[in-house]
Write an enzyme that holds these catalytic residues in place. Structure first.
Site, short mmCIF file in Angstrom:
data_model
loop_
_atom_site.label_atom_id
_atom_site.label_comp_id
_atom_site.label_asym_id
_atom_site.label_seq_id
_atom_site.Cartn_x
_atom_site.Cartn_y
_atom_site.Cartn_z
N HIS A 56 -16.81 10.61 -1.64
CA HIS A 56 -15.50 10.96 -1.09
C HIS A 56 -15.31 12.48 -1.06
CE1 HIS A 56 -10.99 9.65 -0.93
NE2 HIS A 56 -11.15 10.81 -0.31
N HIS A 58 -14.19 15.89 1.59
CA HIS A 58 -13.63 16.37 2.85
C HIS A 58 -14.29 17.70 3.18
CE1 HIS A 58 -10.34 13.38 2.99
NE2 HIS A 58 -10.38 13.49 1.66
N LEU A 59 -15.07 17.71 4.25
CA LEU A 59 -15.76 18.93 4.66
C LEU A 59 -15.04 19.66 5.79
CD1 LEU A 59 -19.52 17.84 4.48
CD2 LEU A 59 -18.15 19.06 2.77
N ARG A 60 -14.04 19.02 6.39
CA ARG A 60 -13.11 19.62 7.36
C ARG A 60 -13.71 19.95 8.72
NH1 ARG A 60 -9.05 17.51 4.68
NH2 ARG A 60 -8.29 18.69 2.88
N ASN A 90 -11.31 12.40 8.51
CA ASN A 90 -10.08 13.02 9.01
C ASN A 90 -10.30 14.47 9.42
OD1 ASN A 90 -10.43 13.71 6.30
ND2 ASN A 90 -8.24 13.76 5.85
N HIS A 177 -7.61 3.76 1.59
CA HIS A 177 -6.63 4.65 0.97
C HIS A 177 -5.38 3.80 0.75
CE1 HIS A 177 -4.33 8.61 0.77
NE2 HIS A 177 -3.36 7.72 0.94
N HIS A 230 -9.81 6.61 -4.68
CA HIS A 230 -8.98 7.31 -5.67
C HIS A 230 -7.92 6.43 -6.35
CE1 HIS A 230 -6.63 7.50 -2.03
NE2 HIS A 230 -7.23 8.58 -1.56
N ASP A 303 -12.92 13.46 -4.14
CA ASP A 303 -11.84 13.67 -3.17
C ASP A 303 -11.64 15.17 -2.96
OD1 ASP A 303 -9.86 13.24 -1.33
OD2 ASP A 303 -8.34 12.56 -2.76
N HIS A 307 -8.09 23.49 1.12
CA HIS A 307 -7.01 23.98 1.99
C HIS A 307 -7.01 25.50 1.96
CE1 HIS A 307 -5.15 20.09 2.73
NE2 HIS A 307 -5.17 19.84 1.43
#
Length: 428
Positions: A56, A58-60, A90, A177, A230, A303, A307
């Site tokens: 899990h 997030h590499l964006r 996402n 989720h 999560h 997770d 940002h």
């Protein structure tokens, strides 16, 4: 590729041994191995684990390269001891087609700090209305087996059932989720005493638990696999425990921050503690630790949610949800689970390598540290103690809740198929 001899490493926390790497594989494990022409890494009693696998992340990229890229995210992963990560869908555009998942997959191959396995969206645009191209993503070069609308819940029971039926055909898994949206409108933190005192919108535990209860029953009905992202409440633990007792094919993950932090941190109004799902109570934290120890919760997943500064350095209500975690995950697990006696290092290898690789079907990862296996390895200085300094992170973002906190353990070396990606704590 040259030979490497790791000398004096405690394999999975056991007695010191030597591990000889020849090319991409482990050639020998034992004692008294002659180094010959191999370069030598003096482990000095450090812990040797199979390369960590994060289910899990997030590499964006594509779309939010101001937060993270595949390059910076995989460099952060290597710094944290990971040799494989699963990249959530996402992005912008959403990873809901074969073209987008193949783009992410190839970026991972090009950069080479760890393997990147894209996760495909369950629904088109993460909108929860129409199934995405699940079959096409699975049949693509990326070979997607895990699907998730993470960040949003697949709250339509009919859509969720159809997704479970579809992925069953090729042994895939839907990672949910769990968040009932109508119960969390305007929610800012965990619903409880602290939210009432602070006057912030509460996020009730039942919003998570009701979705998990529904989905394990759907998985049982369909005969398919469901994975709970999560997991954060004591009630969710009991539902998953009940489902497993019935033989339902459910797995679950917990994040490092839900093993350590509580909603009391929100009293600072520091947006670094704003996360989805929210930090819960001390009772929930203890239940999560016990569930990870007894196997009710199968894995630790970061997770990792980067940002940019402006999305976190603002008032609480306007701040984005999420924390970076790849570079601190193992240290938090050492503090909360190993040093409390709840897990051994062999257990850590299971929860952070073997089991996530098995759930996500990550080829060549989560393998035993033994001759003939791929040389995906992580060397950990468990005696190290130091304050977390995000200025030294490899991640592009700095939104960590641990800045200035002393944590144990430090990854010194990471090997991806015999090639060092991290040497003496520095990226190769």
């Amino acid at each position: 590729m040259s030979k490497i001899l790791i000398r004096g490493a405690k394999v999975l926390g056991g007695e010191p041994q030597e591990v000889l790497i020849d090319g991409e594989t482990i050639a020998r494990v034992g004692t008294g191995i002659d180094a010959g022409d191999a370069s030598v890494v003096e482990a000095g009693g450090k812990i040797l684990l199979p390369g960590l696998v994060d289910l899990h992340t997030h590499l964006r990229e594509p779309g939010r390269e101001d937060s993270e890229t595949v390059l910076t995210g995989t460099r952060a992963a290597a710094s944290g001891g990971y040799t494989a990560v699963f990249a959530m869908a996402n992005t912008f555009p959403v990873a809901d087609t074969a073209g987008v998942v193949e783009q992410v997959y190839r970026l991972g191959q090009e950069h080479g700090y760890c393997d990147v396995q894209p996760i495909g969206a369950v629904t088109v645009g993460l909108e929860g209305k129409k199934l995405a191209e699940l079959g096409a993503m699975h049949e693509s070069a990326a070979g997607v087996t895990v699907f998730s609308d993470d960040g949003k819940c697949v709250d339509d029971a009919v859509i969720m059932r159809r997704a479970l039926e579809y992925v069953k055909a090729f042994g895939g898994v839907v990672a949910q989720h769990a968040q009932e949206p109508r119960l969390t409108e305007g929610a800012q933190m965990n619903e409880g005493i602290v939210s009432a005192e602070l006057g912030l919108g509460g996020w009730p535990a039942v919003a998570e638990e009701s979705i998990i209860a529904r989905d394990v029953l759907l998985a049982e009905h369909v005969g398919s696999r469901v994975h709970i992202c999560h997991l954060s409440t004591a009630g969710s633990v009991e539902i998953v425990r009940w489902a497993k007792s019935r033989g339902i094919d459910v797995t679950a993950e917990v994040t490092p921050h839900h093993l350590l932090l509580t909603d009391e941190m929100v009293r600072t109004y520091n947006p670094v503690y704003k996360v989805n799902p929210p930090l819960r109570t001390e009772r929930d934290v203890m239940a999560l630790r016990e569930a990870l120890a007894d196997g009710t919760i199968d894995i630790v997943a970061t997770d990792h949610a980067p940002h940019p500064h402006e999305d976190k350095d603002c008032e609480w209500a306007a701040a984005a949800m999420g924390m970076v975690g790849l570079e601190t995950a193992l240290s938090v697990v050492q503090q909360t689970m190993v040093e409390t006696g709840l897990l051994t290092w062999a257990d850590v290898a299971d929860r952070m390598s073997f089991a996530p690789a098995r759930i996500g079907r990550a080829q060549g990862h989560g393998r035993p540290v033994s001759a003939g296996e791929p040389a995906n390895l992580t060397l950990v200085d468990s005696a190290y103690r130091g304050e977390v300094d995000p200025a030294g992170f490899a991640s592009r973002s700095r939104n960590t809740p641990y800045e200035g906190r002393e944590l144990p353990g430090r990854v010194t070396h990471t090997f991806l198929r015999g090639r060092a990606t991290l040497v003496d704590g520095k990226l190769a």
